[in-house]
Design a protein around this motif. Structure first.
Motif, short mmCIF file in Angstrom:
data_model
loop_
_atom_site.label_atom_id
_atom_site.label_comp_id
_atom_site.label_asym_id
_atom_site.label_seq_id
_atom_site.Cartn_x
_atom_site.Cartn_y
_atom_site.Cartn_z
N SER A 35 0.69 -1.30 0.15
CA SER A 35 -0.11 -0.08 0.06
C SER A 35 0.43 1.18 -0.27
N GLY A 36 0.54 2.62 -0.50
CA GLY A 36 0.82 3.85 -0.45
C GLY A 36 -0.04 4.62 -1.22
N THR A 37 0.75 5.78 -0.89
CA THR A 37 -0.10 7.09 -1.95
C THR A 37 0.39 6.99 -3.40
N ALA A 223 4.31 2.70 -3.40
CA ALA A 223 3.97 2.02 -2.30
C ALA A 223 5.05 1.17 -2.03
N THR A 270 3.20 5.39 8.37
CA THR A 270 1.77 5.62 8.11
C THR A 270 1.85 4.23 6.72
N ILE A 271 2.52 3.36 6.49
CA ILE A 271 2.62 2.31 5.62
C ILE A 271 1.98 1.24 6.34
N TYR A 299 -4.94 7.11 -0.51
CA TYR A 299 -4.21 6.37 -0.48
C TYR A 299 -4.64 5.26 -1.49
N GLU A 301 -4.04 0.87 -2.79
CA GLU A 301 -3.64 -0.68 -2.25
C GLU A 301 -2.62 -1.82 -3.27
#
Length: 304
Positions: A35-37, A223, A270-271, A299, A301
């Motif tokens: 996951s990430g932004t 990610a 945050t991940i 956000y 995934e």
């Protein structure tokens, strides 16, 4: 007996419901591998000139094209300076001599001398003139030709000198043309205006930010994957990117891995990764075509 059977069936139903909930939870946990932004390359467009902003035709969220004119900065003083230099050049060039008019009289003398030479040549053939007279005529022609060459050379040097005198002024005009061009605010890239920092009629200085723009037609998800996942991914690999639309639903996009970090780093706070016990992760960038729903900072995934 029936009451006992009913209780047993209720217990079994409860166990099955719990099992299904656990399975659903486990399914959610396995729904994504990383996951990430989302992020994009953001460009801050700054003023290249100093002066009052006359126009700034853009708003946040507006799509701009590369090379599009979006405003201007006051350039009156630069324009007047350019006109002054152009007038100076004309004044200098007006001093150039008119070579043609200044040698015109000598050319008439040369024509007359050549006619006299031809007349004496005919007389000499008829024994009506002497060789000395012909030699004098030839000498007169040579003198006039030398005079013409001398004046032309002198006047050409004067003209060249005056032309060279205007060269620095021409360079200054080119500099002013460049400065005048920079008074036009030209959008450098295709993209969407993210932030507008200033308004028309405000003062701009060279380097002052005017607005921020980014091309979000294609957006990037940064990610993080674990060491085990790192070994199984490669550049240009197709993956699925999941984005929540509400509490219980999500949208799926096809993404392409365009960059993989070769250095491990500690998991960002945050991940969350699939293996929550992993201390070190690798950053990857996944390129996703944006349909307008994806936004910077959202956000996402990844299912590898």
């Amino acid at each position: 007996m029936n009451q006992s059977m009913n209780n047993t069936m209720k217990n079994i139903a409860g166990i099955l419901t719990t099992a299904l909930l656990v399975a659903a939870c486990n399914g959610d946990k396995n729904l994504y591998d990383a996951s990430g932004t989302f992020e994009a390359v953001e460009t801050i467009v700054s003023a290249e000139a100093t002066g009052t902003i006359r126009t700034l035709l853009l708003e946040e969220g507006q799509l701009l094209h590369a090379g599009q004119s979006v405003g201007s900065i006051d350039s009156v003083q630069l324009y007047l300076k350019k006109k002054q230099l152009q007038a100076q050049i004309l004044a200098v060039l007006s001093k150039r001599p008119d070579i043609g008019s200044q040698v015109a009289s000598l050319r008439e003398q040369l024509k007359q001398a050549e006619r006299e030479q031809q007349r004496i040549t005919r007389l000499l053939k008829a024994d009506a003139a002497t060789q000395k007279q012909l030699d004098d005529a030839n000498a007169q022609i040579a003198i006039i030709q030398k005079q013409i060459e001398g004046i032309q050379s002198s006047l050409s040097i004067t003209s060249s000198s005056l032309n060279e005198e205007t060269s620095p002024l021409q360079v200054q005009i080119e500099q002013l043309n460049d400065q005048l061009h920079k008074c036009r605010i030209i959008n450098p890239i295709e993209g969407t205006v993210l932030t507008k920092y200033t308004e028309a009629n405000e003062m701009a200085t060279t380097g002052k930010p005017l607005y921020k723009i980014a091309d979000i037609a294609t957006i990037t998800l940064r990610a993080y994957v674990t060491g085990d996942q790192f070994a199984s991914i490669k550049l240009n690999q197709k993956v699925h990117v999941l984005v929540d639309t509400d509490k219980d639903n999500y949208k799926t996009y096809e993404g392409t891995i365009e960059w993989i970090s070769d250095k491990a780093e500690f998991t960002p706070k945050t991940i969350q990764t699939k293996d929550e016990r992993a201390n070190l992760v690798y950053a990857v960038k996944i390129r996703v075509k944006n349909d307008g729903f994806l936004k910077i900072g959202m956000y996402g995934e990844v299912k590898l």
